[in-house]
Design an enzyme around this catalytic site. Structure first.
Site, mmCIF file in Angstrom:
data_model
loop_
_atom_site.group_PDB
_atom_site.id
_atom_site.type_symbol
_atom_site.label_atom_id
_atom_site.label_comp_id
_atom_site.label_asym_id
_atom_site.label_seq_id
_atom_site.Cartn_x
_atom_site.Cartn_y
_atom_site.Cartn_z
ATOM 1 N N GLU A 124 74.578 8.805 -2.876
ATOM 2 C CA GLU A 124 74.782 8.166 -1.566
ATOM 3 C C GLU A 124 75.629 6.909 -1.651
ATOM 4 O O GLU A 124 75.975 6.334 -0.632
ATOM 5 C CB GLU A 124 73.430 7.825 -0.933
ATOM 6 C CG GLU A 124 72.810 9.024 -0.261
ATOM 7 C CD GLU A 124 71.499 8.713 0.424
ATOM 8 O OE1 GLU A 124 70.960 7.606 0.225
ATOM 9 O OE2 GLU A 124 71.004 9.588 1.136
ATOM 10 N N GLN A 140 92.963 12.485 -6.097
ATOM 11 C CA GLN A 140 92.232 11.671 -5.126
ATOM 12 C C GLN A 140 92.533 10.181 -5.265
ATOM 13 O O GLN A 140 91.945 9.359 -4.569
ATOM 14 C CB GLN A 140 90.732 11.936 -5.207
ATOM 15 C CG GLN A 140 90.041 11.427 -6.463
ATOM 16 C CD GLN A 140 88.601 11.905 -6.523
ATOM 17 O OE1 GLN A 140 88.318 13.050 -6.822
ATOM 18 N NE2 GLN A 140 87.660 11.006 -6.248
ATOM 19 N N SER A 173 80.983 3.288 -11.739
ATOM 20 C CA SER A 173 81.790 3.315 -12.971
ATOM 21 C C SER A 173 82.736 2.123 -12.999
ATOM 22 O O SER A 173 83.094 1.622 -14.058
ATOM 23 C CB SER A 173 82.597 4.610 -13.026
ATOM 24 O OG SER A 173 81.718 5.698 -12.907
ATOM 25 N N GLY A 219 83.338 11.174 -14.821
ATOM 26 C CA GLY A 219 83.064 10.547 -16.113
ATOM 27 C C GLY A 219 82.709 9.077 -15.944
ATOM 28 O O GLY A 219 82.422 8.619 -14.843
ATOM 29 N N ALA A 220 82.725 8.343 -17.090
ATOM 30 C CA ALA A 220 82.263 6.940 -17.113
ATOM 31 C C ALA A 220 80.860 6.881 -16.484
ATOM 32 O O ALA A 220 80.599 6.120 -15.553
ATOM 33 C CB ALA A 220 83.239 6.019 -16.383
ATOM 34 N N LEU A 221 79.993 7.700 -17.040
ATOM 35 C CA LEU A 221 78.692 7.944 -16.411
ATOM 36 C C LEU A 221 77.713 6.783 -16.626
ATOM 37 O O LEU A 221 77.766 6.084 -17.641
ATOM 38 C CB LEU A 221 78.091 9.238 -16.966
ATOM 39 C CG LEU A 221 78.998 10.474 -16.825
ATOM 40 C CD1 LEU A 221 78.297 11.709 -17.375
ATOM 41 C CD2 LEU A 221 79.435 10.702 -15.384
ATOM 42 N N GLY A 255 73.198 6.029 -12.344
ATOM 43 C CA GLY A 255 73.329 6.708 -11.055
ATOM 44 C C GLY A 255 73.604 8.188 -11.272
ATOM 45 O O GLY A 255 72.947 9.061 -10.676
ATOM 46 N N HIS A 256 74.563 8.495 -12.146
ATOM 47 C CA HIS A 256 74.862 9.901 -12.442
ATOM 48 C C HIS A 256 73.652 10.564 -13.106
ATOM 49 O O HIS A 256 73.323 11.711 -12.812
ATOM 50 C CB HIS A 256 76.054 10.013 -13.400
ATOM 51 C CG HIS A 256 77.335 9.475 -12.847
ATOM 52 N ND1 HIS A 256 77.885 8.294 -13.271
ATOM 53 C CD2 HIS A 256 78.175 9.973 -11.914
ATOM 54 C CE1 HIS A 256 79.011 8.084 -12.621
ATOM 55 N NE2 HIS A 256 79.223 9.072 -11.790
HETATM 56 O O1 PAF Z 1 82.337 10.919 -6.521
HETATM 57 C C1 PAF Z 1 83.103 11.212 -7.455
HETATM 58 O O2 PAF Z 1 82.918 10.829 -8.615
HETATM 59 C C2 PAF Z 1 84.311 12.082 -7.162
HETATM 60 O O3 PAF Z 1 84.869 11.780 -5.931
HETATM 61 C C3 PAF Z 1 84.028 13.589 -7.291
HETATM 62 C C4 PAF Z 1 83.045 14.059 -6.232
HETATM 63 C C5 PAF Z 1 83.477 13.900 -8.673
HETATM 64 C C6 PAF Z 1 85.316 14.384 -7.102
HETATM 65 O O4 PAF Z 1 86.262 14.053 -8.070
#
Ligand code: PAF
Length: 283
Positions: free
Chosen positions: A148, A61, A186, A31-33, A36-37
């Site tokens: 990347e 993570q 983000s 999220g918080a796109l 780049g996304h």
């Molecule tokens: O790159 C990210 O935003 C995250 O590490 C991912 C790949 C969505 C996994 O939560």
């Protein structure tokens, strides 16, 4: 565009589409796109019949809980952006939907998962592999798209796909930068005006170092990047490593490999916000 909170609802739709021979692209996000996304989603839309975007702030993570709490959450704006990019499905599950019970699996892919970000953020790549493998099992995409900017993450995800033996094409998409060179992230929205003003010096130092590297040793180039950035008030290099692009292990001279990349993490400001970037020297 359909937005699902329940995994089974998305799977029911995908089952029918796959039976009809449709190809599926997956763009995993937290999220918080930003643009780049958007570039990943647009590429997936071009290359697949159906594009699924996951929006899931994956707690496993984050080794720093403060970082998780600060992470921006903007689902409504994210959905508007995704719709404008042509995404077909959004999966935005709760934590309990994604992890009905604790994920006790351990993923370890040395050296790619243990150096640099793996060493500085213990458990980070394990969490990334936990969620990405779940998303792969849920969506069963033909292709999955990764930016990347998180260059090391792509190397780890490629190892993951081999390990879990899934036939998924991992598509690497170029970094999108602001006009002043700062890599889109983000986390950039968390920077104050003053922090945002100094952050572009990270990429400036990396870019300048490419010319410098032609006339100087690897060690000299390394030290110049670190000192150029540390001279800027508000920036402090956490690490800068010049590595082999395949193993991600440090190299000691420009002749040691045909694929050489410099990877950097910099603390910006008082909070501080951790910014990452990289530059290709060879290959
Ligand atoms: O790159 C990210 O935003 C995250 O590490 C991912 C790949 C969505 C996994 O939560």
């Amino acid at each position: 565009m359909k937005v699902f909170e329940k995994i089974a609802d998305l799977q029911n739709e995908l089952f029918i589409l796959r039976k009809g021979g449709k190809t599926v692209g997956l763009v995993p996000t937290m999220g918080a796109l930003h643009e780049g996304h958007a570039s990943l989603v647009e590429r997936s839309v071009k290359e697949n019949d159906v594009t699924v975007v996951s929006v899931f702030l994956n707690p496993t993570q984050f080794n720093d809980k403060g970082d998780l709490e600060r992470y921006p959450r903007t689902l409504d704006a994210d959905c508007r952006l995704l719709e404008s990019c042509g995404a077909d499905y959004v999966l935005a599950p709760s934590v309990s939907e994604m992890y009905p019970e604790e994920d006790r699996r351990v993923f370890d892919f040395p050296p790619q998962s243990t150096v640099m970000e793996g060493a500085k953020r213990p458990g980070h790549f394990n969490g990334v592999c936990q969620v990405v493998s779940r998303l792969f099992y849920i969506v069963r995409p033909n292709k999955a798209y990764f930016g990347e900017k998180d260059w090391q993450q792509i190397a780890v995800v490629k190892r993951l796909v081999e390990y879990i033996n899934m036939d998924i094409d991992i598509v690497e998409c170029p970094i999108i930068r602001d006009a002043d060179g700062l890599a889109k992230s983000s986390r950039n929205t968390l920077l104050t005006k003053d922090e945002r003003a100094v952050a572009p010096y990270i990429f400036k130092a990396l870019r300048d170092s490419v010319d410098y590297a032609e006339r100087h040793s690897l060690a000299e180039t390394h030290d110049k990047v670190v000192s150029d950035i540390n001279l800027v008030e508000g920036l402090e290099v956490e690490y800068f490593e010049i590595v082999d692009g395949n193993t991600l292990l440090p190299v000691s001279s420009w002749d040691s490999s045909s694929y050489i990349v410099g990877c950097i993490t910099v603390y910006c400001g008082m909070t501080p916000i951790r910014l990452i970037d990289h530059i290709k020297y060879k290959g």
